[in-house]
Design a protein around this motif. Structure first.
Motif, mmCIF file in Angstrom:
data_model
loop_
_atom_site.group_PDB
_atom_site.id
_atom_site.type_symbol
_atom_site.label_atom_id
_atom_site.label_comp_id
_atom_site.label_asym_id
_atom_site.label_seq_id
_atom_site.Cartn_x
_atom_site.Cartn_y
_atom_site.Cartn_z
ATOM 1 N N MET A 274 0.844 -1.177 0.000
ATOM 2 C CA MET A 274 0.000 0.000 0.000
ATOM 3 C C MET A 274 0.892 1.244 0.000
ATOM 4 O O MET A 274 1.928 1.284 0.655
ATOM 5 C CB MET A 274 -0.888 -0.004 1.257
ATOM 6 N N ARG A 275 0.473 2.265 -0.715
ATOM 7 C CA ARG A 275 1.174 3.553 -0.705
ATOM 8 C C ARG A 275 0.568 4.400 0.407
ATOM 9 O O ARG A 275 -0.632 4.630 0.435
ATOM 10 C CB ARG A 275 1.028 4.240 -2.068
ATOM 11 N N GLU B 152 -2.185 16.760 -1.947
ATOM 12 C CA GLU B 152 -1.286 16.249 -2.985
ATOM 13 C C GLU B 152 -1.033 14.753 -2.786
ATOM 14 O O GLU B 152 -1.063 13.971 -3.732
ATOM 15 C CB GLU B 152 0.030 17.036 -2.925
ATOM 16 N N LEU B 153 -0.800 14.353 -1.541
ATOM 17 C CA LEU B 153 -0.524 12.950 -1.246
ATOM 18 C C LEU B 153 -1.763 12.069 -1.423
ATOM 19 O O LEU B 153 -1.645 10.905 -1.807
ATOM 20 C CB LEU B 153 0.035 12.804 0.172
ATOM 21 N N GLU B 154 -2.937 12.616 -1.146
ATOM 22 C CA GLU B 154 -4.175 11.838 -1.299
ATOM 23 C C GLU B 154 -4.378 11.395 -2.743
ATOM 24 O O GLU B 154 -4.995 10.360 -3.001
ATOM 25 C CB GLU B 154 -5.381 12.650 -0.813
ATOM 26 N N TYR B 155 -3.861 12.160 -3.674
ATOM 27 C CA TYR B 155 -3.972 11.831 -5.088
ATOM 28 C C TYR B 155 -3.137 10.593 -5.431
ATOM 29 O O TYR B 155 -3.508 9.798 -6.285
ATOM 30 C CB TYR B 155 -3.528 13.039 -5.930
ATOM 31 N N LYS C 216 -3.639 5.945 1.563
ATOM 32 C CA LYS C 216 -3.869 6.454 2.915
ATOM 33 C C LYS C 216 -2.835 7.543 3.192
ATOM 34 O O LYS C 216 -1.693 7.446 2.774
ATOM 35 C CB LYS C 216 -3.717 5.316 3.936
ATOM 36 N N VAL C 217 -3.253 8.593 3.889
ATOM 37 C CA VAL C 217 -2.338 9.670 4.277
ATOM 38 C C VAL C 217 -2.454 9.866 5.781
ATOM 39 O O VAL C 217 -3.551 9.997 6.324
ATOM 40 C CB VAL C 217 -2.673 10.992 3.542
ATOM 41 N N VAL D 49 4.797 1.382 1.094
ATOM 42 C CA VAL D 49 5.655 2.339 0.396
ATOM 43 C C VAL D 49 5.276 3.709 0.954
ATOM 44 O O VAL D 49 4.124 4.136 0.859
ATOM 45 C CB VAL D 49 5.435 2.293 -1.126
ATOM 46 N N ILE D 50 6.268 4.382 1.551
ATOM 47 C CA ILE D 50 6.003 5.648 2.236
ATOM 48 C C ILE D 50 6.350 6.818 1.320
ATOM 49 O O ILE D 50 7.443 6.885 0.764
ATOM 50 C CB ILE D 50 6.796 5.739 3.554
#
Length: 196
Positions: free
Chosen positions: A1-2, A14-17, A21-22, A46-47
């Protein structure tokens, strides 16, 4: 999972795109421990981080988490690498790790130099020792009155460890311990070994 990590609502979007999960870190939770906990909990993921400043910690504070990831052959993907945009994700992570490790070495080196300089000026470090009279009282109670560590601790209002420390300091100088036959014990009774 990213999974994304951020402290900013702007980069959160930006990260939600990109991420499934953020994790939004609130200002009161910025710490080495919280970052390390996040890394530990997400080693299998993957962070992603928008940019280094978005973590809001100094490099030295990132070091435990970065080293953990490195030991597991993992790395953080930074979306904005600044002027290092030509670096691969792994190379940029390794560069950040190297900077954090070098920062730690500099801090250790400067701390040692500062301590050495202070010691040359006569500064002493650590807790102050007991007054000479208290040390002599402890040693006299042990050798002259044959008291136990616990009894001496209670009489002198010090810890058992402190009693052990100051009795042991005499034993290292060649005085016998307070164990053995009564002949051995009585041999030192009244010998005033604890007087100056």
């Amino acid at each position: 999972m990213r999974i994304g990590y951020t402290m900013s609502q702007k980069t959160n979007n930006e990260l939600e795109y990109i991420c499934q999960k953020v994790v939004y870190c609130r200002a009161e939770n910025y710490s080495t421990e919280s970052f390390f906990a996040f890394i530990t909990d997400n080693l299998e993921n993957v962070i992603y981080v928008s940019h280094l400043a978005d973590i809001n910690l100094q490099l030295i504070q990132l070091l435990p988490g970065l080293e953990l990831m490195h030991s597991q052959q993992k790395f953080i993907i930074f979306l904005d690498k600044g002027t290092a945009k030509n670096f691969s994700d792994k190379a940029y992570f390794d560069f950040i790790l190297m900077l954090a490790q070098n920062e730690q070495k500099v801090i250790v080196r400067r701390t040692i130099k500062g301590l050495e300089a202070s010691a040359r000026k006569g500064m002493k470090f650590g807790r102050p020792g007991l007054p000479k009279e208290k040390v002599q009282e402890i040693q006299a109670l042990y050798y002259n009155e044959l008291r136990t560590y616990r009894e001496i601790s209670e009489i002198c209002s010090v810890s058992v460890g402190t009693v052990h420390k100051y009795v042991n300091s005499l034993e290292l100088k060649g005085y016998p311990s307070n164990v053995g036959s009564s002949v051995e014990k009585n041999e030192f009774r009244g010998s005033n070994i604890c007087e100056s």
